[in-house]
Every structure is written in C-alpha cells, then in structure tokens.
Scaffold this motif. Structure first.
Motif, PDB file in Angstrom:
ATOM      1  N   GLY A 156       0.807  -1.212   0.000  1.00 63.74           N
ATOM      2  CA  GLY A 156       0.000   0.000   0.000  1.00 63.74           C
ATOM      3  C   GLY A 156       0.843   1.265   0.000  1.00 63.74           C
ATOM      4  N   VAL A 157       2.152   1.108  -0.009  1.00 65.23           N
ATOM      5  CA  VAL A 157       3.111   2.210  -0.119  1.00 65.23           C
ATOM      6  C   VAL A 157       4.189   1.734  -1.097  1.00 65.23           C
ATOM      7  N   PRO A 158       4.980   2.642  -1.660  1.00 67.77           N
ATOM      8  CA  PRO A 158       6.014   2.205  -2.599  1.00 67.77           C
ATOM      9  C   PRO A 158       6.977   1.193  -1.961  1.00 67.77           C
ATOM     10  N   PHE A 159       7.268   0.138  -2.693  1.00 70.91           N
ATOM     11  CA  PHE A 159       8.216  -0.891  -2.259  1.00 70.91           C
ATOM     12  C   PHE A 159       9.324  -0.982  -3.295  1.00 70.91           C
ATOM     13  N   LYS A 160      10.555  -0.801  -2.824  1.00 72.91           N
ATOM     14  CA  LYS A 160      11.720  -0.838  -3.723  1.00 72.91           C
ATOM     15  C   LYS A 160      12.775  -1.738  -3.116  1.00 72.91           C
ATOM     16  N   ALA A 161      13.467  -2.479  -3.980  1.00 69.29           N
ATOM     17  CA  ALA A 161      14.529  -3.380  -3.531  1.00 69.29           C
ATOM     18  C   ALA A 161      15.774  -3.163  -4.381  1.00 69.29           C
ATOM     19  N   VAL A 162      16.903  -3.524  -3.808  1.00 65.69           N
ATOM     20  CA  VAL A 162      18.151  -3.441  -4.554  1.00 65.69           C
ATOM     21  C   VAL A 162      18.157  -4.514  -5.637  1.00 65.69           C
ATOM     22  N   ILE A 163      17.606  -5.699  -5.319  1.00 63.76           N
ATOM     23  CA  ILE A 163      17.534  -6.785  -6.298  1.00 63.76           C
ATOM     24  C   ILE A 163      16.319  -7.657  -6.004  1.00 63.76           C
ATOM     25  N   SER A 164      15.737  -8.200  -7.063  1.00 66.58           N
ATOM     26  CA  SER A 164      14.641  -9.155  -6.937  1.00 66.58           C
ATOM     27  C   SER A 164      15.197 -10.533  -7.297  1.00 66.58           C
ATOM     28  N   VAL A 165      14.994 -11.494  -6.395  1.00 66.69           N
ATOM     29  CA  VAL A 165      15.523 -12.844  -6.583  1.00 66.69           C
ATOM     30  C   VAL A 165      14.385 -13.838  -6.404  1.00 66.69           C
ATOM     31  N   GLU A 166      14.229 -14.723  -7.362  1.00 61.73           N
ATOM     32  CA  GLU A 166      13.207 -15.765  -7.243  1.00 61.73           C
ATOM     33  C   GLU A 166      13.863 -17.020  -6.674  1.00 61.73           C
ATOM     34  N   VAL A 167      13.331 -17.477  -5.559  1.00 63.48           N
ATOM     35  CA  VAL A 167      13.799 -18.721  -4.941  1.00 63.48           C
ATOM     36  C   VAL A 167      12.577 -19.619  -4.819  1.00 63.48           C
ATOM     37  N   GLU A 168      12.656 -20.782  -5.450  1.00 62.61           N
ATOM     38  CA  GLU A 168      11.531 -21.714  -5.429  1.00 62.61           C
ATOM     39  C   GLU A 168      11.305 -22.257  -4.023  1.00 62.61           C
ATOM     40  N   SER A 169      10.028 -22.398  -3.672  1.00 61.91           N
ATOM     41  CA  SER A 169       9.695 -22.978  -2.367  1.00 61.91           C
ATOM     42  C   SER A 169       8.412 -23.794  -2.500  1.00 61.91           C
ATOM     43  N   TRP A 170       8.205 -24.686  -1.519  1.00 62.26           N
ATOM     44  CA  TRP A 170       7.074 -25.600  -1.552  1.00 62.26           C
ATOM     45  C   TRP A 170       6.439 -25.707  -0.178  1.00 62.26           C
ATOM     46  N   GLU A 171       5.136 -26.022  -0.168  1.00 65.29           N
ATOM     47  CA  GLU A 171       4.480 -26.398   1.081  1.00 65.29           C
ATOM     48  C   GLU A 171       5.148 -27.696   1.542  1.00 65.29           C
ATOM     49  N   PRO A 172       5.289 -27.917   2.852  1.00 63.36           N
ATOM     50  CA  PRO A 172       5.994 -29.113   3.344  1.00 63.36           C
ATOM     51  C   PRO A 172       5.506 -30.426   2.734  1.00 63.36           C
ATOM     52  N   GLU A 173       4.196 -30.555   2.558  1.00 61.81           N
ATOM     53  CA  GLU A 173       3.664 -31.814   2.022  1.00 61.81           C
ATOM     54  C   GLU A 173       3.982 -32.025   0.539  1.00 61.81           C
ATOM     55  N   ASN A 174       4.406 -30.965  -0.159  1.00 59.24           N
ATOM     56  CA  ASN A 174       4.760 -31.064  -1.579  1.00 59.24           C
ATOM     57  C   ASN A 174       6.260 -30.918  -1.835  1.00 59.24           C
ATOM     58  N   CYS A 175       7.054 -30.935  -0.783  1.00 54.43           N
ATOM     59  CA  CYS A 175       8.491 -30.693  -0.918  1.00 54.43           C
ATOM     60  C   CYS A 175       9.199 -31.901  -1.531  1.00 54.43           C
ATOM     61  N   PRO A 176       9.811 -31.722  -2.702  1.00 57.89           N
ATOM     62  CA  PRO A 176      10.535 -32.838  -3.328  1.00 57.89           C
ATOM     63  C   PRO A 176      11.765 -33.265  -2.520  1.00 57.89           C
ATOM     64  N   LEU A 177      12.344 -32.358  -1.769  1.00 58.01           N
ATOM     65  CA  LEU A 177      13.523 -32.689  -0.955  1.00 58.01           C
ATOM     66  C   LEU A 177      13.130 -33.594   0.209  1.00 58.01           C
ATOM     67  N   CYS A 178      11.954 -33.355   0.792  1.00 56.08           N
ATOM     68  CA  CYS A 178      11.459 -34.244   1.861  1.00 56.08           C
ATOM     69  C   CYS A 178      11.198 -35.633   1.296  1.00 56.08           C
ATOM     70  N   LYS A 179      10.621 -35.668   0.101  1.00 57.36           N
ATOM     71  CA  LYS A 179      10.296 -36.962  -0.529  1.00 57.36           C
ATOM     72  C   LYS A 179      11.561 -37.753  -0.838  1.00 57.36           C
ATOM     73  N   GLU A 180      12.637 -37.064  -1.238  1.00 56.68           N
ATOM     74  CA  GLU A 180      13.920 -37.732  -1.504  1.00 56.68           C
ATOM     75  C   GLU A 180      14.554 -38.227  -0.209  1.00 56.68           C
ATOM     76  N   GLY A 181      14.370 -37.462   0.877  1.00 61.03           N
ATOM     77  CA  GLY A 181      14.894 -37.855   2.180  1.00 61.03           C
ATOM     78  C   GLY A 181      16.405 -37.847   2.309  1.00 61.03           C
ATOM     79  N   LYS A 182      17.107 -37.168   1.406  1.00 64.36           N
ATOM     80  CA  LYS A 182      18.577 -37.184   1.413  1.00 64.36           C
ATOM     81  C   LYS A 182      19.189 -36.035   2.212  1.00 64.36           C
ATOM     82  N   LEU A 183      18.485 -34.912   2.261  1.00 66.23           N
ATOM     83  CA  LEU A 183      19.036 -33.735   2.933  1.00 66.23           C
ATOM     84  C   LEU A 183      18.254 -33.427   4.200  1.00 66.23           C
TER      85      LEU A 183
END
Length: 193
Positions: A156-183
């Motif tokens: 609702g007010v101006p928002f400015k950033a030095v950089i915009s970065v897209e980082v993929e994320s998932w709901e816990p139940e859809n997390c491929p890393l949880c499903k792999e169980g390696k990390l």
C-alpha cells in the motif's frame, strides 16, 4: 545505480546464498536460503548495498528509517547514514507484538522509511507498517536489499529493492527434498517456526 551483476557478486562474496534443504519463516521449504545477515558482518558489503537502497528514496525527505529487530537493526542504521537522518528499530514484546520501545517514537506526519533485509512474505514489515501508521506517521516507502516476492507484494506504499531474486519454495507436504529424504531439513533464520 548498482547493477544486478554487482549485487549478485556481493551476495556470493559475502556467503549470503546457501544451498540445501531449508524451512523458511513462512513454514515453506526451499533448496536455497538467503542469509542476508552476512551482508552486515562487513561494512564493505553493507555500505554499498544500503547506499544503493538509500539512493532510491533520497528525494522523499525521510526523517527516520525503521527496521524490525533483529534482521534490520544494522540495515536501518546504514540506510539512515546515507540519508543523513535518524534510525531506530521495532522489536517484539513478551506478547509477540511489534512495538517501538527504548524511547523510540514516531510523531504524526513524520516521514518514515521502513527497511528489511529480505522480503519474502512481508509479515514483520506489515506489522511495523501498521504500528507506524497508527502513530500518524507518513510511511514514504518500504525498502529491502532482496525482494523474494517477484514484485507480487503490495504494502500500500512504494516498495523498492536493490535486487529481486526468485527462490523456489514448496508447502511441506509437496516438498521434493522431503520426498527424496537425502538432505536434513534446516531452519537457518532468526525466528523459530
């Protein structure tokens, strides 16, 4: 104006970008995490990035820069140094609500810039925004070093950033890393979820 290439160079050099299996403050899972606190361990990083952000708000007549504790305490200081104005921070009280304490006070009509190192959901910033607006101050904008929303957030007010970065994320139940169980799942941020 700082280039995206230079910002990425700084983030890499400062060790900000982590890779693994992370639980974000929002509760979502991701394979990348931006530990922006590392920017502030060395002034050669924070000075350049905060100057770039301050430059975007330099014509707004900012009287005070406010950041939510803990992540934006140093950032508020550094941005205010470049804008040549006061700075302070909001912090959580025992009830979990954000408050201005320690004699910090905004007055009606005061021109305020809110800052946060990284904006993902904007939760903490929204809390501080409401607090400052309730005091009658004029929020001229919100600034961050990293925008993880892809420009999709509206404060609702101006928002400015030095950089915009897209980082993929998932709901816990859809997390491929949880499903792999390696990390192992790690919660690197400042707040316990």
């Amino acid at each position: 104006m700082i280039s995206n290439e230079r910002v990425i160079e700084i983030l890499k050099e400062a060790g900000v970008l982590l890779e693994g299996h992370f639980r974000l403050t929002s509760g979502r899972h991701s394979n990348k995490y931006l530990q922006c606190a590392k920017i502030f361990r060395n002034t050669k990083y924070s000075e350049e990035l905060c100057a770039a952000l301050a430059e975007q708000f330099g014509s707004e007549g900012v009287e005070v820069v406010i950041g939510p504790a803990m992540g934006a305490v140093q950032m508020a200081y550094e941005v205010s140094r470049h804008l040549k104005c006061e700075n302070f921070f909001a912090e959580r009280e025992a009830d979990g609500k954000m408050a201005l304490r320690r004699g910090f006070e905004v007055k009606p009509g005061m021109k305020v810039l809110l800052v946060e190192d990284v904006v993902t959901t904007g939760g903490s910033v929204k809390e501080v925004l409401e607090l400052v607006k309730a005091a009658g101050a004029d929020v001229v904008g919100i600034g961050s070093i990293v925008d993880r929303t892809g420009g999709k957030i509206d404060f609702g007010v101006p928002f400015k950033a030095v950089i915009s970065v897209e980082v993929e994320s998932w709901e816990p139940e859809n997390c491929p890393l949880c499903k792999e169980g390696k990390l192992e799942l790690v919660k690197p941020g400042s707040r316990k979820v």
